[in-house]
Design an enzyme around this catalytic site. Structure first.
Site, PDB file in Angstrom:
ATOM      1  N   ASP A  20      30.426 -32.275 -77.147  1.00 22.48           N
ATOM      2  CA  ASP A  20      29.037 -31.851 -77.364  1.00 22.48           C
ATOM      3  C   ASP A  20      28.431 -31.578 -76.001  1.00 22.48           C
ATOM      4  O   ASP A  20      28.264 -32.501 -75.193  1.00 22.48           O
ATOM      5  CB  ASP A  20      28.246 -32.935 -78.096  1.00 22.48           C
ATOM      6  CG  ASP A  20      28.778 -33.194 -79.505  1.00 22.48           C
ATOM      7  OD1 ASP A  20      29.374 -32.274 -80.080  1.00 22.48           O
ATOM      8  OD2 ASP A  20      28.608 -34.318 -80.018  1.00 22.48           O
TER       9      ASP A  20
ATOM     10  N   ASP B  90      28.912 -32.322 -92.285  1.00 25.88           N
ATOM     11  CA  ASP B  90      28.365 -33.472 -91.562  1.00 25.88           C
ATOM     12  C   ASP B  90      27.956 -34.496 -92.610  1.00 25.88           C
ATOM     13  O   ASP B  90      27.093 -34.223 -93.448  1.00 25.88           O
ATOM     14  CB  ASP B  90      27.148 -33.052 -90.723  1.00 25.88           C
ATOM     15  CG  ASP B  90      27.548 -32.194 -89.540  1.00 25.88           C
ATOM     16  OD1 ASP B  90      28.617 -32.431 -88.973  1.00 25.88           O
ATOM     17  OD2 ASP B  90      26.782 -31.275 -89.189  1.00 25.88           O
TER      18      ASP B  90
END
Length: 249
Positions: free
Chosen positions: A129, A10
């Protein structure tokens, strides 16, 4: 089917970060050096998700993709800030093997079909998500987990498959960074609904969690971040554990 082990980087402002449930981010190292280390350690693929991606930072991100791709010999998937076909093209030209799209896919579903037609389904990963909704399954969130779309995650997974996605990166927001294990119910429900590979994301804390995601959750690949970044689990050790338990890696 052989299962893939995938570390995830990330990226924010050119550095690796990791948080819990998409918040409380901490620095976890230099992306290029960490990517090389994962390649040497036996990772099957690498994900790079730019969580701060915008038009202003795109040149920095493309440079980073080029440097990471040049230093590794495993497939690289890149995501973050994808809004149009040109973005797919730029990342693929910079050295990415696949491009992951999340928020823009919800806002413009036809983008998946156009990208698959132009670049091939094998280059297209759709990131979902998902957060559990009491008594109503799971809802899809976008914009880095800030916006509830109200869309059912399982139905959306089937829709993106029909539009031409080659695989799904399925992240449980409830489990992200908690190390309590993947959301097996979410995983298995989606995996049984689609025929394309589902990558399990969110919640890995120990080897057993990966095994559960594969056997009970029917994941085609398992992804983790902080557990690998902070060397609490080595990829080689995880692969040995999975092989001992009958998993083909």
């Amino acid at each position: 089917m052989k299962v893939r082990i995938i570390p995830c980087l990330d990226i924010k402002d050119g550095r690796i970060v990791k948080g819990v449930r998409f918040t409380d981010l901490v620095d976890a190292g230099d992306p290029v050096e960490v990517a090389k280390a994962y390649d040497r350690a036996g990772a099957d693929e690498l994900f790079m998700l730019d969580i701060s991606a915008s038009r202003e930072t795109r040149e920095v991100t493309l440079d980073l993709v080029e440097r990471i791709a040049a230093g590794i010999n495993i497939p690289l998937t890149v995501g973050g800030g994808i809004k149009e076909l040109e973005d797919f093209e730029q990342y693929l030209n910079a050295g990415a093997d696949k491009v992951s799209v999340g928020s823009a896919a919800i806002k413009t579903p036809d983008l998946i079909r156009k990208a698959a037609d132009r670049f091939g389904s094998s280059c297209i990963t759709v990131a979902i998500d998902a957060k559990r909704v009491k008594g109503a399954g799971w809802s899809v969130f976008i914009d880095g987990g800030r916006t509830d779309t109200g869309k059912d995650a399982v139905k959306w997974a089937k829709e993106v498959e029909d539009l031409g996605a080659g695989e799904i990166l399925l992240t449980s927001m409830d489990r992200d960074g908690t190390r309590e294990g993947y959301d097996i119910e979410l995983l298995s429900t989606v995996a049984e609904t689609v025929s394309i590979p589902v990558i399990a994301s969110g919640g890995a804390g120990k080897p057993r969690h990966f095994l559960d995601a594969i056997v009970r959750g029917k994941a085609g690949a398992v992804l983790a971040a902080s557990l690998f970044h902070f060397k609490e689990l080595e990829i080689g050790d995880l692969k040995d554990y999975l092989r001992r338990n009958g998993i083909e890696i």
